[in-house]
Design a protein around this motif. Structure first.
Motif, PDB file in Angstrom:
ATOM      1  N   LEU A  51       5.821  11.252  -3.266  1.00  0.00           N
ATOM      2  CA  LEU A  51       4.704  12.145  -3.006  1.00  0.00           C
ATOM      3  C   LEU A  51       3.410  11.342  -2.911  1.00  0.00           C
ATOM      4  N   ASP A  52       2.455  11.872  -2.163  1.00  0.00           N
ATOM      5  CA  ASP A  52       1.157  11.213  -2.109  1.00  0.00           C
ATOM      6  C   ASP A  52       0.508  11.240  -3.481  1.00  0.00           C
ATOM      7  N   ASN A  53      -0.019  10.092  -3.869  1.00  0.00           N
ATOM      8  CA  ASN A  53      -0.531   9.920  -5.226  1.00  0.00           C
ATOM      9  C   ASN A  53      -1.657  10.895  -5.548  1.00  0.00           C
ATOM     10  N   TRP A  54      -2.703  10.950  -4.709  1.00  0.00           N
ATOM     11  CA  TRP A  54      -3.860  11.770  -5.049  1.00  0.00           C
ATOM     12  C   TRP A  54      -3.543  13.250  -4.994  1.00  0.00           C
ATOM     13  N   THR A  55      -2.656  13.658  -4.101  1.00  0.00           N
ATOM     14  CA  THR A  55      -2.264  15.071  -4.059  1.00  0.00           C
ATOM     15  C   THR A  55      -1.535  15.448  -5.351  1.00  0.00           C
ATOM     16  N   LEU A  56      -0.611  14.583  -5.772  1.00  0.00           N
ATOM     17  CA  LEU A  56       0.129  14.858  -7.004  1.00  0.00           C
ATOM     18  C   LEU A  56      -0.801  14.839  -8.214  1.00  0.00           C
ATOM     19  N   ASN A  75      -3.479   1.808  -3.985  1.00  0.00           N
ATOM     20  CA  ASN A  75      -3.262   0.763  -2.995  1.00  0.00           C
ATOM     21  C   ASN A  75      -4.474   0.696  -2.077  1.00  0.00           C
ATOM     22  N   LEU A  76      -5.400  -0.211  -2.363  1.00  0.00           N
ATOM     23  CA  LEU A  76      -6.660  -0.259  -1.636  1.00  0.00           C
ATOM     24  C   LEU A  76      -6.492  -0.515  -0.142  1.00  0.00           C
ATOM     25  N   PRO A  77      -5.566  -1.354   0.309  1.00  0.00           N
ATOM     26  CA  PRO A  77      -5.452  -1.582   1.752  1.00  0.00           C
ATOM     27  C   PRO A  77      -5.136  -0.316   2.557  1.00  0.00           C
ATOM     28  N   LEU A  78      -4.572   0.703   1.916  1.00  0.00           N
ATOM     29  CA  LEU A  78      -4.265   1.954   2.604  1.00  0.00           C
ATOM     30  C   LEU A  78      -5.145   3.102   2.145  1.00  0.00           C
ATOM     31  N   ARG A  79      -6.188   2.800   1.365  1.00  0.00           N
ATOM     32  CA  ARG A  79      -7.099   3.842   0.899  1.00  0.00           C
ATOM     33  C   ARG A  79      -8.527   3.328   1.065  1.00  0.00           C
ATOM     34  N   GLN A  80      -9.163   3.746   2.119  1.00  0.00           N
ATOM     35  CA  GLN A  80     -10.511   3.272   2.438  1.00  0.00           C
ATOM     36  C   GLN A  80     -11.432   3.493   1.237  1.00  0.00           C
ATOM     37  N   GLY A 104      -5.518  -1.662  -7.080  1.00  0.00           N
ATOM     38  CA  GLY A 104      -4.811  -2.897  -6.781  1.00  0.00           C
ATOM     39  C   GLY A 104      -5.199  -3.452  -5.428  1.00  0.00           C
ATOM     40  N   ALA A 105      -5.035  -4.752  -5.283  1.00  0.00           N
ATOM     41  CA  ALA A 105      -5.408  -5.423  -4.041  1.00  0.00           C
ATOM     42  C   ALA A 105      -4.357  -5.259  -2.962  1.00  0.00           C
ATOM     43  N   GLY A 106      -3.176  -4.770  -3.310  1.00  0.00           N
ATOM     44  CA  GLY A 106      -2.125  -4.569  -2.323  1.00  0.00           C
ATOM     45  C   GLY A 106      -0.978  -5.541  -2.471  1.00  0.00           C
ATOM     46  N   ALA A 107       0.172  -5.128  -1.998  1.00  0.00           N
ATOM     47  CA  ALA A 107       1.375  -5.953  -1.961  1.00  0.00           C
ATOM     48  C   ALA A 107       2.284  -5.343  -0.904  1.00  0.00           C
ATOM     49  N   PHE A 108       3.432  -5.944  -0.672  1.00  0.00           N
ATOM     50  CA  PHE A 108       4.370  -5.436   0.328  1.00  0.00           C
ATOM     51  C   PHE A 108       3.666  -5.267   1.684  1.00  0.00           C
ATOM     52  N   TRP A 109       3.202  -6.398   2.210  1.00  0.00           N
ATOM     53  CA  TRP A 109       2.322  -6.355   3.380  1.00  0.00           C
ATOM     54  C   TRP A 109       3.030  -5.885   4.634  1.00  0.00           C
ATOM     55  N   ASP A 110       4.307  -6.100   4.766  1.00  0.00           N
ATOM     56  CA  ASP A 110       5.032  -5.555   5.922  1.00  0.00           C
ATOM     57  C   ASP A 110       4.949  -4.036   5.924  1.00  0.00           C
ATOM     58  N   ALA A 111       5.160  -3.448   4.749  1.00  0.00           N
ATOM     59  CA  ALA A 111       5.107  -1.989   4.643  1.00  0.00           C
ATOM     60  C   ALA A 111       3.688  -1.475   4.868  1.00  0.00           C
ATOM     61  N   ILE A 112       2.705  -2.186   4.369  1.00  0.00           N
ATOM     62  CA  ILE A 112       1.309  -1.792   4.571  1.00  0.00           C
ATOM     63  C   ILE A 112       0.963  -1.843   6.056  1.00  0.00           C
ATOM     64  N   ALA A 113       1.380  -2.924   6.727  1.00  0.00           N
ATOM     65  CA  ALA A 113       1.099  -3.058   8.153  1.00  0.00           C
ATOM     66  C   ALA A 113       1.803  -1.966   8.951  1.00  0.00           C
ATOM     67  N   ALA A 114       3.016  -1.597   8.521  1.00  0.00           N
ATOM     68  CA  ALA A 114       3.741  -0.537   9.217  1.00  0.00           C
ATOM     69  C   ALA A 114       3.020   0.800   9.132  1.00  0.00           C
ATOM     70  N   MET A 115       2.242   0.993   8.075  1.00  0.00           N
ATOM     71  CA  MET A 115       1.477   2.228   7.901  1.00  0.00           C
ATOM     72  C   MET A 115       0.108   2.157   8.569  1.00  0.00           C
TER      73      MET A 115
END
Length: 535
Positions: A51-56, A75-80, A104-115
């Motif tokens: 589930l989306d974190n902020w909605t939950l 996850n800051l890279p996906l949350r402006q 957090g500064a982010g991790a799993f960069w392939d997944a972040i880029a895919a989003m």
């Protein structure tokens, strides 16, 4: 590092599985019902099962009334950052000031880029985090001017600030590497690592990096709250490692992290409701009690100059069981005394005819370099061991007073047993923690130090201490057995009041063994503690 004195926080770290919505909400509500303080939720926006974190978090806040909520970590890279700031401030207002911001500064960069997020190098991700923190704080400052942050990774230019949160929202960073720890010390309100990625053995060095960065930035290191995501298992026995024993073991280890490393928040990573209930009911209250006792002991300072003398009754009271103790010349004790740290001597009085060990077989520490000098900080480190032992001697005097009251008919045996069971020396399991500088002030954290810090350090610092440490460890277990005998004698006394003599005999044996052991430990370890402490 010393205890920073923050109020303790306990909470949960739950998994936001989309197919188990009811379970996630039930665990959050259980967190509140069990008396815990904080519900946190993983934030992996690229994970389709979650589930989306902020909605939950918004729904959790709506279905609870007291607990705080926080992403663990956002996850800051996906949350402006400007939008994240407004989301956090809005929910804080809607919940009555119950939001904190794990970041957090982010991790799993392939997944972040895919989003659709940018792929950053480790250095770039830290730079982006620093810019993000500046933007978030600027947006929260509703009384400030127009937000203008022209960063390399985030540019917010001309945005009006607001809304302000309902309370000062803490920014807690999930940090492990050197650069991130530096950002934590300079800019964050808290540090939120996880035990699988930052083991207890790694925490002192990480903490030191945060402290150094804070001081360099002109901040008090205590301004950075230390929180810890933890996981473990409840087992029947002690000594199985970090958070793998009884609830009492958990409590001692967590209290140790508070009193030694300054941690003040513990978040249980478990989706098992029974585990959460047990953590809340059996671990949390004990941690609070141990930390309170440790802080009180530290604040009280040294005990009277000769506490051993106040423990024993006059020698004439038990002349038949008074025998001389074995006297051993100890180079370490002589060196400590020469440095101005005098170990408490063994007065040689024995109240019991029973002997649970042979004192003549006790090993001695290797002699230190006679040319060594000791700073005031080093002398204080050695003195801390004496101080905590003085506290133990004072508690032993209380035990003897309680038994005297039972014998005089002014207290019941059950009342005495209950009082003894709450005492510090009953809770410390007689393990090896007396050797760490800060822990020497806090008896209740012995077990933690043995497992995670001081014993390996002492062995590495001076392998010649190994025989002494091994002997002390063996004596700790014997003393625990002696204390159990006191307990059994008190139990028997409840139904057979004429057995007070058995209780007195057990307490006499405890007095002999404990005072002898404390003197031996000081004799051999005060000088090494001073020598190997930080100057």
């Amino acid at each position: 590092m010393a205890d920073y004195g923050h109020d303790l926080l306990f909470g949960t770290f739950i998994t936001p599985v989309a197919e188990q919505v009811d379970r996630a909400l039930a665990l959050a509500q259980l967190t509140e019902e069990a008396g815990l303080d904080l519900v946190t939720v993983q934030d992996h926006p690229y994970q389709a099962r979650f589930l989306d974190n902020w909605t939950l978090l918004s729904v959790i806040a709506a279905r609870t009334t007291r607990v705080r909520v926080a992403p663990n970590v956002a996850n800051l890279p996906l949350r402006q950052p400007a939008m994240l700031a407004r989301s956090a401030a809005s929910l804080d207002r809607l919940s009555g000031g119950r939001v904190e911001l794990g970041l957090g500064a982010g991790a799993f960069w392939d997944a972040i880029a895919a989003m659709g997020g940018g792929r950053l190098t480790p250095t770039e991700s830290v730079e982006a985090l620093e810019e993000g923190i500046e933007i978030i704080r600027s947006v929260w400052d509703a009384d400030g001017g127009t937000v203008k942050v022209d960063g390399r990774h985030h540019r917010v230019w001309g945005v009006h600030p607001g809304p302000a949160p309902a309370h000062p929202v803490g920014i807690w960073l999930g940090a492990y590497k050197k650069r991130m720890l530096g950002v934590t010390g300079r800019l964050a309100d808290g540090w939120l690592p996880s035990s699988p990625y930052a083991s207890p053995e790694q925490l002192p060095a990480m903490n030191a990096a945060i402290d150094a960065a804070a001081r360099q930035a002109g901040r008090d290191p205590a301004a950075v709250r230390r929180l810890y995501n933890i996981s473990g298992t409840f087992g029947g026995g002690s000594g199985g490692g970090f958070l793998t024993g009884t609830p009492a073991d958990w409590a001692e280890q967590l209290a140790g992290l508070t009193l030694e490393q300054g941690f003040s928040g513990y978040l249980l990573a478990s989706d098992d409701p029974d585990m959460i209930r047990r953590f809340a009911a059996e671990v949390v209250p004990a941690v609070r009690d141990l930390v309170a006792a440790g802080r009180s002991a530290a604040a009280a300072g040294p005990a009277p100059a000769d506490p051993a003398a106040s423990v024993r009754p006059p020698q004439s009271a038990t002349p038949a069981t008074t025998v001389p103790a074995t006297t051993v010349a100890s180079p370490a004790a002589s060196a400590a005394a020469a440095a101005g740290i005098t170990p408490t001597p063994d007065d040689g009085v024995r109240l019991s005819t029973e002997r649970v060990w042979d004192e003549s077989t006790r090993p001695t520490a290797p002699p230190p370099d006679p040319t060594l000098t000791y700073s005031s900080a080093q002398r204080a480190a050695g003195r801390h061991l004496i101080d905590v032992h003085d506290h133990l001697r004072e508690e032993l005097r209380t035990v003897r007073d309680l038994i005297d009251q039972v014998a005089a008919g002014t207290m019941t045996a059950g009342g005495a047993r209950a009082h003894i069971n709450t005492m510090t020396m009953r809770q410390n399991n007689w393990t090896l923690g007396a050797y760490c500088e800060s822990y020497c002030r806090v008896v209740t954290t012995h077990h933690t130090i043995e497992d995670i810090s001081m014993l390996p350090q002492l062995r590495r610092a001076d392998p010649g201490l190994a025989p002494v440490v091994d002997r002390l460890s063996a004596e700790h277990h014997i003393i625990h057995d002696v204390l159990e005998r006191v307990d059994r004698a008190l139990v028997a006394l409840v139904s057979e009041p004429d057995r007070i003599s058995d209780v007195k005999a057990a307490v006499d044996l405890l007095t002999d063994t404990l005072l002898s052991h404390l003197s031996y430990e000081e004799r051999e370890l005060v000088e090494p503690l001073a020598r190997f402490s930080a100057t």
